[in-house]
Scaffold this active site. Structure first.
Site, PDB file in Angstrom:
ATOM      1  CB  SER A  62      96.069   7.481 -50.092  1.00  0.00           C
ATOM      2  OG  SER A  62      97.256   7.097 -50.165  1.00  0.00           O
ATOM      3  CG  HIS A  91      98.871  11.467 -48.457  1.00  0.00           C
ATOM      4  ND1 HIS A  91      98.484  11.641 -49.679  1.00  0.00           N
ATOM      5  CD2 HIS A  91      98.676  10.212 -48.084  1.00  0.00           C
ATOM      6  CE1 HIS A  91      98.099  10.392 -50.237  1.00  0.00           C
ATOM      7  NE2 HIS A  91      98.107   9.451 -49.245  1.00  0.00           N
TER       8      HIS A  91
END
Length: 572
Positions: free
Chosen positions: A336, A541
Site C-alpha cells: 500500500s 487490500h
C-alpha cells in the site's frame, strides 16, 4: 342514522360551496390582471381551469393550510367540523370532474373522508417517528465524531482502560450470568507480549534475534526501525545475509509484518528463509516521533506527506542499511503506502533507486486512487480539508495516533466472545473490502493494539488528492503551486522513470487499490517483470498482511521470486 346522513349531506354541500368560492376568486384574480384565456393555447386554458377546480384540494398538509388561510382572509364562515376534507390524500380522483352538480365527486369525498382522516393521522405519526430517528442519528454521529476527534487529537486526552469497564460489562457475552462483577473486570490483566511489545521485542519473544535502530533524516527526523537479522534461534553476528527492507501501509508501522506470528508473518518467513530483515517506519508513526529540533506538539513537525517519506525517510533508511550491512543492494517489499513511497522516490531519484534496489515487490500498489471503491475512504478524503482546518484551530496536526484507549477498546469490543466483534469486522470490511474466509477475528485485538499508528493530516489529504487528480505531487493551490513547481497544477510522478525490476501483486476485491488503477500503472512501468492478481478472487487490500492464507497465496510466491532475483536460499 339520520344524523350521519345529515352530516354527509352537509359535508358535500360545504365542499361544493368552497370549491365554487375558489373558482370565483380565481376568475376575479385573472380579470384584475387583464388576462385573456381566449388568446392562450387550449392546453394552458385547461390547465388553468383544472387548477381553479383544485384550489380547495391538496395532497399535502401545507397546501391545505394555505387554502384555509385564504378562506379565513376572505371571511369564510364554514364550520371547522369538516376541515378534514381539505387534507384528503385521495382527492386527485376528482381532478377531471367539474361543476357543482357532480355527485360522483361528492360521493367520493363522503366515502373517503373517514379513511383520509386515518391516513393523515398515520402520516403525521410517521413524520414524528422520522424526526425522532433523525435526531437519534445525529446524536450518535456527534458522539462517534467526538470520540474519534478526542482519540485522534491528542494522546494526552486518551481514555484510560478502566473507564471502559462498563462497556466491557455491557458487551461481554458473559455479562448477564456474571452479575456485573466489576471487581473481576477491573482487575489489571497480566503482561501480554502480543499487546504490550514493539516489533523487536515481539520477535525476541518468539525466539528471533532482534534489534532497535535509529535513522536520522536529512531534515532532522529520527526514525525508529527494527531488524531481524536471521532465523529463529540464530545469533545476529554469525553470518552475512542478503538484506530486505519491508515498508508498511498508511496509518501503520513495522508491526504489520510481525503481528500474525511465526509461520504467517512475512518478516518471520523471510528471516527463516535466510534474509537480514529490516522493518521500515516513516516519520510520525508510533516509533518515529523524534526530531533533532522540533517537538511533536509543534505544527512544523507534522508538515509532511508521503512525498517527504519518499524524498527523506526512505533514502536515509536505505543508506543506513547499506552502511550497517556493507551491501550496496537490497530487495524491497512494500504494501500500500509502502509502494507509494518507492514509486515516488524511484520516479524522482531513479539513479539512487537503481543503485540500491535489486527487486521491488509491490503488494496492493497505491498510486492514483481514482477508482477507489471504498466509500469509507472516500468519505474521509472528502472531509479531510475541513478536518485539517478544524484540527488546526485546536492546535492538532496528528491523525489517529496509537493510544491506550484504542488498545483497551480492541480488547473489549473486538476480542473473541464480544458481542460487538462483528462490528469490528464490518468496519475493516467497509474500508478495504470483505473476505470472510480470510478474516482472522482472533487477531483483531492485537492488530488494534498497534494500528492505527498515526500520521499527519497532510498525508491523508495527499492521498485524497490522488483520488481526484491522479498520482501527483501535493497540491498547495494555484499560487503556491506556481511558486514551488512553476505551474498552477502539481506535476505528475513520472512512472516511466521507474526502471526497477518490479513485481506487482493485487487483489480483485481490493476496495482501495482497484484493479482499474493497478493495470494502467503496470502498463507504464518500464522495468515490470509481472503484474498478477492473487488467486483468491475475493482478496482484499488488508488481506495482504492480515489474511489467514497470506503466506500460502502471496508470500510463498514473493519469496520464490526473490530467490530467483538472487536472494537467500533456504536457511538450514
Amino acid at each position: 342514522m339520520a344524523d350521519e346522513s345529515e352530516t354527509k349531506t352537509t359535508s358535500a354541500f360545504t365542499f361544493k360551496k368552497r370549491r365554487n368560492q375558489a373558482v370565483r376568486r380565481k376568475k376575479e384574480s385573472d380579470e384584475s390582471e387583464g388576462s385573456n384565456d381566449e388568446d392562450k393555447p387550449a392546453v394552458i386554458r385547461k390547465e388553468k381551469r383544472v387548477k381553479a377546480n383544485l384550489m380547495v384540494q391538496s395532497v399535502s398538509t401545507s397546501k391545505a393550510k394555505k387554502i384555509k388561510k385564504n378562506d379565513d382572509e376572505s371571511g369564510s364562515s364554514e364550520s371547522s367540523d369538516h376541515e378534514d376534507v381539505l387534507v384528503s390524500y385521495r382527492s386527485k380522483r376528482i381532478t377531471d370532474r367539474e361543476g357543482p352538480s357532480d355527485m360522483g365527486a361528492t360521493a367520493t369525498i363522503e366515502i373517503e373522508t373517514e379513511k383520509d382522516r386515518d391516513a393523515q393521522a398515520q402520516f403525521e405519526r410517521a413524520l414524528e417517528i422520522n424526526k425522532m430517528a433523525g435526531a437519534v442519528k445525529v446524536l450518535l454521529a456527534v458522539v462517534v465524531l467526538g470520540v474519534a476527534v478526542s482519540l485522534a487529537a491528542d494522546p494526552k486526552m486518551d481514555l484510560t482502560p478502566d473507564s471502559l469497564l462498563w462497556s466491557a460489562l455491557l458487551f461481554s457475552r458473559d455479562a448477564p450470568s456474571a452479575r456485573a462483577d466489576l471487581g473481576v473486570l477491573g482487575r489489571r490483566r497480566g503482561f501480554s507480549p502480543l499487546l504490550d511489545t514493539d516489533p523487536a521485542e515481539l520477535s525476541a519473544y518468539y525466539g528471533y534475534p532482534a534489534e532497535h535502530h535509529y535513522v536520522t533524516t536529512q531534515d532532522g527526523y529520527v526514525l525508529g526501525i527494527h531488524r531481524i537479522p536471521g532465523p529463529r534461534g540464530a545469533r545476529a553476528d554469525v553470518a552475512r545475509r542478503p538484506a530486505v527492507l519491508l515498508a508498511h501501509p498508511l496509518l501503520s508501522s513495522s508491526a504489520e509484518w510481525v503481528v500474525a506470528g511465526p509461520g504467517k508473518s512475512l518478516a518471520f518467513l523471510l528471516a527463516d528463509e535466510g534474509y537480514d530483515v529490516w522493518l521500515f517506519n516513516v516519520r510520525g508513526n508510533t516509533y518515529s516521533l523524534n526530531h533533532t529540533t522540533l517537538s511533536p506538539w509543534e505544527p512544523a513537525f507534522w508538515d509532511f506527506s508521503f512525498h517527504e517519506h519518499a524524498m527523506f525517510d526512505l533514502p536515509a533508511t536505505i543508506e543506513y542499511v547499506v552502511q550497517a550491512t556493507g551491501q550496496q543492494k537490497m530487495q524491497y517489499v512494500g504494501f500500500s503506502m509502502g509502494t507509494t513511497i518507492m514509486f515516488t522516490m524511484a520516479s524522482l531519484r531513479p539513479d539512487f533507486a537503481s543503485r540500491h534496489i535489486s527487486l521491488f515487490t509491490a503488494l496492493g500498489p497505491a498510486t492514483a486512487l481514482v477508482h477507489t471503491r471504498s466509500r469509507t475512504f472516500r468519505l474521509l478524503a472528502q472531509a479531510t480539508p475541513a478536518l485539517m482546518r478544524a484540527a488546526a484551530l485546536v492546535h492538532t496536526y496528528r491523525f489517529l495516533p496509537a493510544s491506550e484507549a484504542l488498545k483497551a477498546a480492541g480488547e473489549i469490543f473486538c476480542s473473541d466472545g464480544s458481542l460487538t466483534q462483528p462490528l469490528c469486522v464490518g468496519l475493516i470490511a467497509a474500508l478495504s473490502g470483505r473476505n470472510d474466509a480470510q478474516t482472522n477475528r482472533t487477531l483483531l485485538p492485537y492488530i488494534i493494539a498497534r494500528t492505527p499508528a498515526g500520521t499527519s493530516f497532510k498525508t491523508i489529504n495527499h492521498f485524497a488528492q490522488s483520488m481526484k487528480k491522479g498520482f501527483r505531487q501535493y497540491d498547495y493551490g494555484a499560487a503556491e503551486n506556481h511558486r514551488r513547481y512553476g505551474s498552477e497544477t502539481p506535476p505528475r510522478y513520472n512512472m516511466s522513470n521507474v526502471f526497477l525490476p518490479t513485481r506487482v501483486h493485487y487483489g480483485m476485491n481490493d476496495q482501495l487499490a482497484d484493479v482499474r488503477d493497478v493495470l494502467p500503472l503496470c502498463a507504464r512501468l518500464p522495468g515490470l517483470l509481472s503484474c498478477e492478481p492473487v488467486a483468491d478472487p475475493l482478496w482484499t487490500h488488508l488481506d495482504f498482511v492480515w489474511g489467514k492464507d497470506a503466506a500460502s497465496l502471496v508470500y510463498r510466491k514473493v519469496m520464490a521470486d526473490m530467490r530467483e532475483a538472487g536472494g537467500a536460499a533456504a536457511w538450514p
